[in-house]
Design a protein around this motif. Structure first.
Motif, PDB file in Angstrom:
ATOM      1  N   ARG A   1       0.830  -1.184   0.000  1.00  0.00           N
ATOM      2  CA  ARG A   1       0.000   0.000   0.000  1.00  0.00           C
ATOM      3  C   ARG A   1       0.867   1.236   0.000  1.00  0.00           C
ATOM      4  NH1 ARG A   1      -4.618  -2.084   4.068  1.00  0.00           N
ATOM      5  NH2 ARG A   1      -5.269  -3.633   2.619  1.00  0.00           N
ATOM      6  N   PHE A   2       0.348   2.150  -0.703  1.00  0.00           N
ATOM      7  CA  PHE A   2       1.085   3.405  -0.783  1.00  0.00           C
ATOM      8  C   PHE A   2       0.842   4.210   0.478  1.00  0.00           C
ATOM      9  CE2 PHE A   2       0.084   2.296  -5.202  1.00  0.00           C
ATOM     10  CZ  PHE A   2       1.369   2.217  -5.697  1.00  0.00           C
ATOM     11  N   ILE A   3       1.862   4.951   0.799  1.00  0.00           N
ATOM     12  CA  ILE A   3       1.719   5.792   1.982  1.00  0.00           C
ATOM     13  C   ILE A   3       0.763   6.927   1.651  1.00  0.00           C
ATOM     14  CG2 ILE A   3       2.925   7.337   3.552  1.00  0.00           C
ATOM     15  CD1 ILE A   3       5.397   5.614   3.085  1.00  0.00           C
ATOM     16  N   GLY A   4      -0.192   7.085   2.427  1.00  0.00           N
ATOM     17  CA  GLY A   4      -1.148   8.160   2.275  1.00  0.00           C
ATOM     18  C   GLY A   4      -2.285   7.835   1.356  1.00  0.00           C
ATOM     19  N   ALA A   5      -2.244   6.661   0.680  1.00  0.00           N
ATOM     20  CA  ALA A   5      -3.330   6.306  -0.218  1.00  0.00           C
ATOM     21  C   ALA A   5      -4.436   5.666   0.592  1.00  0.00           C
ATOM     22  CB  ALA A   5      -2.839   5.320  -1.266  1.00  0.00           C
ATOM     23  N   ARG A   9      -9.256   2.359  -1.952  1.00  0.00           N
ATOM     24  CA  ARG A   9      -8.891   2.603  -3.354  1.00  0.00           C
ATOM     25  C   ARG A   9      -7.817   1.599  -3.789  1.00  0.00           C
ATOM     26  NH1 ARG A   9      -6.066   7.910  -5.665  1.00  0.00           N
ATOM     27  NH2 ARG A   9      -6.076   7.278  -7.836  1.00  0.00           N
ATOM     28  N   HIS A  10      -6.869   1.343  -2.919  1.00  0.00           N
ATOM     29  CA  HIS A  10      -5.789   0.408  -3.211  1.00  0.00           C
ATOM     30  C   HIS A  10      -6.342  -1.009  -3.395  1.00  0.00           C
ATOM     31  CE1 HIS A  10      -1.833  -1.354  -3.305  1.00  0.00           C
ATOM     32  NE2 HIS A  10      -2.161  -2.166  -2.308  1.00  0.00           N
ATOM     33  N   ASP A  11      -7.238  -1.413  -2.551  1.00  0.00           N
ATOM     34  CA  ASP A  11      -7.857  -2.739  -2.650  1.00  0.00           C
ATOM     35  C   ASP A  11      -8.639  -2.877  -3.956  1.00  0.00           C
ATOM     36  OD1 ASP A  11      -6.806  -3.558  -0.250  1.00  0.00           O
ATOM     37  OD2 ASP A  11      -8.602  -3.018   0.901  1.00  0.00           O
ATOM     38  N   ALA A  12      -9.307  -1.833  -4.375  1.00  0.00           N
ATOM     39  CA  ALA A  12     -10.084  -1.858  -5.618  1.00  0.00           C
ATOM     40  C   ALA A  12      -9.149  -2.017  -6.811  1.00  0.00           C
ATOM     41  CB  ALA A  12     -10.915  -0.593  -5.763  1.00  0.00           C
ATOM     42  N   GLN A  13      -8.028  -1.289  -6.790  1.00  0.00           N
ATOM     43  CA  GLN A  13      -7.051  -1.405  -7.877  1.00  0.00           C
ATOM     44  C   GLN A  13      -6.426  -2.807  -7.898  1.00  0.00           C
ATOM     45  OE1 GLN A  13      -4.322   1.793  -7.145  1.00  0.00           O
ATOM     46  NE2 GLN A  13      -5.520   3.275  -8.330  1.00  0.00           N
ATOM     47  N   ALA A  16      -8.938  -5.182  -9.341  1.00  0.00           N
ATOM     48  CA  ALA A  16      -9.056  -4.964 -10.789  1.00  0.00           C
ATOM     49  C   ALA A  16      -7.880  -5.609 -11.516  1.00  0.00           C
ATOM     50  CB  ALA A  16      -9.136  -3.478 -11.096  1.00  0.00           C
ATOM     51  N   LEU A  17      -6.660  -5.418 -10.959  1.00  0.00           N
ATOM     52  CA  LEU A  17      -5.476  -6.034 -11.554  1.00  0.00           C
ATOM     53  C   LEU A  17      -5.569  -7.558 -11.503  1.00  0.00           C
ATOM     54  CD1 LEU A  17      -2.511  -3.794 -10.343  1.00  0.00           C
ATOM     55  CD2 LEU A  17      -3.307  -4.129 -12.685  1.00  0.00           C
ATOM     56  N   LYS A  18      -6.044  -8.076 -10.362  1.00  0.00           N
ATOM     57  CA  LYS A  18      -6.172  -9.516 -10.212  1.00  0.00           C
ATOM     58  C   LYS A  18      -7.182 -10.060 -11.211  1.00  0.00           C
ATOM     59  CE  LYS A  18      -6.872 -13.198  -7.050  1.00  0.00           C
ATOM     60  NZ  LYS A  18      -7.287 -13.845  -5.977  1.00  0.00           N
ATOM     61  N   THR A  19      -8.285  -9.386 -11.395  1.00  0.00           N
ATOM     62  CA  THR A  19      -9.309  -9.801 -12.354  1.00  0.00           C
ATOM     63  C   THR A  19      -8.744  -9.762 -13.766  1.00  0.00           C
ATOM     64  OG1 THR A  19     -11.056  -8.955 -10.925  1.00  0.00           O
ATOM     65  CG2 THR A  19     -11.621  -9.310 -13.218  1.00  0.00           C
TER      66      THR A  19
END
Length: 118
Positions: A1-5, A9-13, A16-19
């Protein structure tokens, strides 16, 4: 996870990448399956063509052997025919023989008639 993100939103991305990766993996697996099927089909066709080619080669070889036998027989017949008299020669010979025989018989008949008339 990005710092400050934001975590959501990170889980959704990530999902999406996994799909996308799952879809790509499935697509690649299907493509690989089609390639494998094509490979087996090509091998089958190559074997079929190879068998057909070998069969034709064998049949051609047998035909060539038969043709060679035929040509040799034809050559033998031609050689034998060269040693035989032609039909006109044979007819001339028979006519000559028959004529000589007829002349001989005529002489004998004439001699017999002459002997009987005396």
């Amino acid at each position: 996870r990005f710092i400050g993100a934001p975590a959501g939103r990170h889980d959704a991305q990530e999902n999406a990448l996994k799909t996308t990766n799952d879809v790509d993996l499935k697509f690649l697996q299907e493509g690989l399956g089609r390639l494998r099927d094509a490979h087996y089909r090509i091998e089958y066709l190559e074997k079929l063509l190879g068998d057909s080619t070998e069969k034709q080669r064998t049949e051609l070889r047998a035909l060539k052997e038969e043709q060679d036998k035929y040509l040799k027989n034809l050559e033998d017949v031609s050689k034998q025919a060269a040693h035989h008299a032609s039909l006109p020669e044979r007819v001339d010979y028979l006519e000559k023989l028959m004529g000589q025989s007829a002349d001989k018989h005529l002489e004998e008949i004439t001699a017999l008639k002459a002997a009987n008339t005396r």
